[in-house]
Design an enzyme around this catalytic site. Structure first.
Site, PDB file in Angstrom:
ATOM      1  N   ARG A  76       0.854  -1.188   0.000  1.00 34.32           N
ATOM      2  CA  ARG A  76       0.000   0.000   0.000  1.00 34.32           C
ATOM      3  C   ARG A  76       0.889   1.237   0.000  1.00 34.32           C
ATOM      4  NH1 ARG A  76      -4.732   1.262   4.459  1.00 34.32           N
ATOM      5  NH2 ARG A  76      -3.010   1.172   5.961  1.00 34.32           N
TER       6      ARG A  76
ATOM      7  N   ASP B 142      -3.353   2.380  14.194  1.00 35.91           N
ATOM      8  CA  ASP B 142      -2.558   3.045  13.168  1.00 35.91           C
ATOM      9  C   ASP B 142      -3.015   4.496  13.081  1.00 35.91           C
ATOM     10  OD1 ASP B 142      -4.838   3.149  11.565  1.00 35.91           O
ATOM     11  OD2 ASP B 142      -4.076   1.771  10.040  1.00 35.91           O
TER      12      ASP B 142
END
Length: 529
Positions: free
Chosen positions: A163, A443
């Site tokens: 990603r 995160d």
């Protein structure tokens, strides 16, 4: 270090960096930057213009001008064999030990994250590229200098899906023609340049997760980048496959269109739930009618999250693409069997919900959760995927996608937002992007939700359960008190020697700012060592 005209590398060169930053690789990513950066900047300006409309009271809706795409019959191009069964994917940053453990853990795929589970220090970005290059070269191994334990890839490993960073993020260590390079093009370009042919030779391919898009025009840009890259590398059009995270509120109204723009390169959409909650708050932050309750009460089985997940499944399956479920952020609680069993039961119920509504796979953040998620999907989805299951029974309109969750706004929730937000930012500033806090793997999206809620509650002086009003003075009092709690939790030495002072300052600035800062990672990036 480079003789390329108009290109400056500001990052220091570490061991093996020259294997990634070769003249040929740099020429490739610089070409991407020069070809596509003006379009990228124009699309970011469109985001700003759209936000002004939301701030003035407009609400997101399905686009009238693309109704013909939603109404037409079309499907995405065939999806490769090694992406047909994605029932459990593990996510995590790209440090060497994590990459090996993720590849070996029994998950079908590994979302190798240069974005939200990663702090974008120069060393993290380049060493992550080295690690993924070594995977395809068959040389990925690691010996822990502290324990002496050795790690190596098993024969059968997860499919890697990196990603890259979102369109908004720069790479400040590389300047092209006097401007910071796009982080997206840098991360994507280096990986595809070094690994496209090696991955194809091993029966896989260059696959990507694409984050933070807000419109089908941004998907069109990615498609143009893919076509250009494939042409330059001499690989067939459609070789690159992308799974797009639907993690912004505007993107939820353009799922068909995003699939359509990327249809030659499309592998599916993912319900990026944490960022989606953050985006919901952010996009409607100036609209008092859309103030959410405590984060813990904004659950997937109700209101706008339920509508969004079901619409995602329906849309993907109608177009022959995979509908991936969201992240299970729970992590094992080693010292408390009862709490651990409760956490795992929560994960099991969440994965059963996803498989039941039609998702083709799901995410976990910890290897110990792979068997839990796998059991749920194996039992409820005996086939490799369930794309053939059409959800024609689902009808989702604008009102459904904007229905807020019922619930309470509590002082405990407010204070937890402060503790989690500050602790995450502090770890991020130390170069760690995936952080265990209160038995959840957090995160960047978590810290974003935390400061977004506090900003919105404070802006409107929301009264919490018990009557306390969210004023700037109350925030400062709570911040001071909660930092004492955190100091006791992490220990005085870790607190005093860490980067808490800077993290507290940034969290306070963002929470009390007159205007809502779009991403905390932008000002935080300027503070990274």
């Amino acid at each position: 270090m480079t003789a390329m005209t108009g290109v400056t590398i500001k990052g220091a060169m570490g061991p093996r960096y020259d294997e990634i930053l070769t003249p040929e690789a740099l020429a490739f990513v610089v070409d991407l930057q020069r070809t596509f950066n003006e379009t990228r900047k124009r699309l970011l300006k469109l985001r700003v213009e759209r936000q002004k409309q939301f701030d003035a009271g407009a609400l997101p809706d399905f686009l009238a001008e693309t109704k013909h795409i939603r109404d037409a019959a079309w499907t995405v191009a065939p999806i490769p064999a090694d992406l047909q069964d994605r029932r459990v994917e593990i996510t995590g940053p790209v440090d060497r030990k994590m990459v090996i453990n993720a590849l070996n853990c029994g998950a079908k795929c590994f979302m190798a994250d240069f974005e939200d589970a990663n702090s974008p220090t120069w060393s993290n970005q380049i060493e992550g590229q080295i690690n993924l290059k070594d995977r395809w070269a068959g040389t990925l191994a690691f010996t822990d200098p502290n324990s002496g334990k050795s790690y190596a890839m098993k024969d059968k490993v997860a499919v890697i899906i990196p990603r890259p960073r979102g369109w908004h993020l720069p790479e400040v260590h590389v300047q092209v023609d006097g401007e910071d390079m796009s982080g997206s093009l840098f991360d994507f370009g280096l990986y595809v340049f070094h690994n496209a042919k090696a991955s194809i030779a091993k029966g896989s391919g260059p696959y990507f997760y694409l984050p933070k898009m807000e419109s089908h025009l941004e998907a069109r840009l990615w498609n143009d980048v893919f076509v250009h890259a494939q042409d330059k590398l001499g690989i067939p059009k459609g070789t690159i496959k992308a799974t797009v995270l639907i993690e912004t509120l505007p993107a939820a109204f353009e799922m068909d269109e995003i699939l359509f723009e990327l249809k030659d390169h499309m592998a599916g959409l993912n319900a990026g739930r944490w960022d989606y909650i953050f985006s919901f708050i952010k996009k409607l932050a100036r609209n008092q009618a859309y103030v959410l309750p405590d984060r813990g009460q904004v659950v997937m089985s109700k209101a706008f999250l339920k509508a969004y997940a079901e619409l995602l499944v329906k849309t993907c399956h109608k177009r022959g693409a995979f509908a991936m479920g969201g992240m299970a952020a729970q992590i094992p609680i080693k010292n408390n069997p009862e709490a651990n069993a409760a956490a795992f039961a929560k994960v099991k119920a969440d994965k059963e919900r996803e498989a039941t509504i039609g998702h083709d796979g799901t995410w976990v953040a910890h290897p110990d959760l792979v068997p839990v998620a796998m059991e749920a999907f194996d039992r409820l989805m005996p086939t490799p995927n369930q794309v053939s299951r059409q959800r024609d029974d689902v009808t989702v309109g604008q009102k459904d996608l904007l229905q807020i969750h019922e619930g309470t706004k509590t002082e405990a929730g407010y204070r937890e937002n402060i503790r989690v937000g500050v602790q995450y930012i502090e770890a991020w500033l130390r170069g760690r992007g995936a952080v265990p806090i209160y038995n959840l793997m957090e995160d960047a999206a978590t810290a974003e939700i935390s400061r977004a809620q506090i900003w919105q509650w404070t802006t409107y002086g929301v009264a919490l359960e018990g009557g306390i009003a969210c004023t700037p003075d109350f925030f400062d009092q709570a911040l001071k008190e909660e930092m004492e709690v955190v100091r006791n939790e992490v220990g005085a030495e870790a607190f005093d020697k860490g980067r808490f002072k800077e993290a507290i300052g940034l969290f306070r600035t963002l929470s009390l700012a007159p205007d809502f800062e779009e991403f905390l990672t932008l000002p935080a990036y300027r503070m990274l060592a």
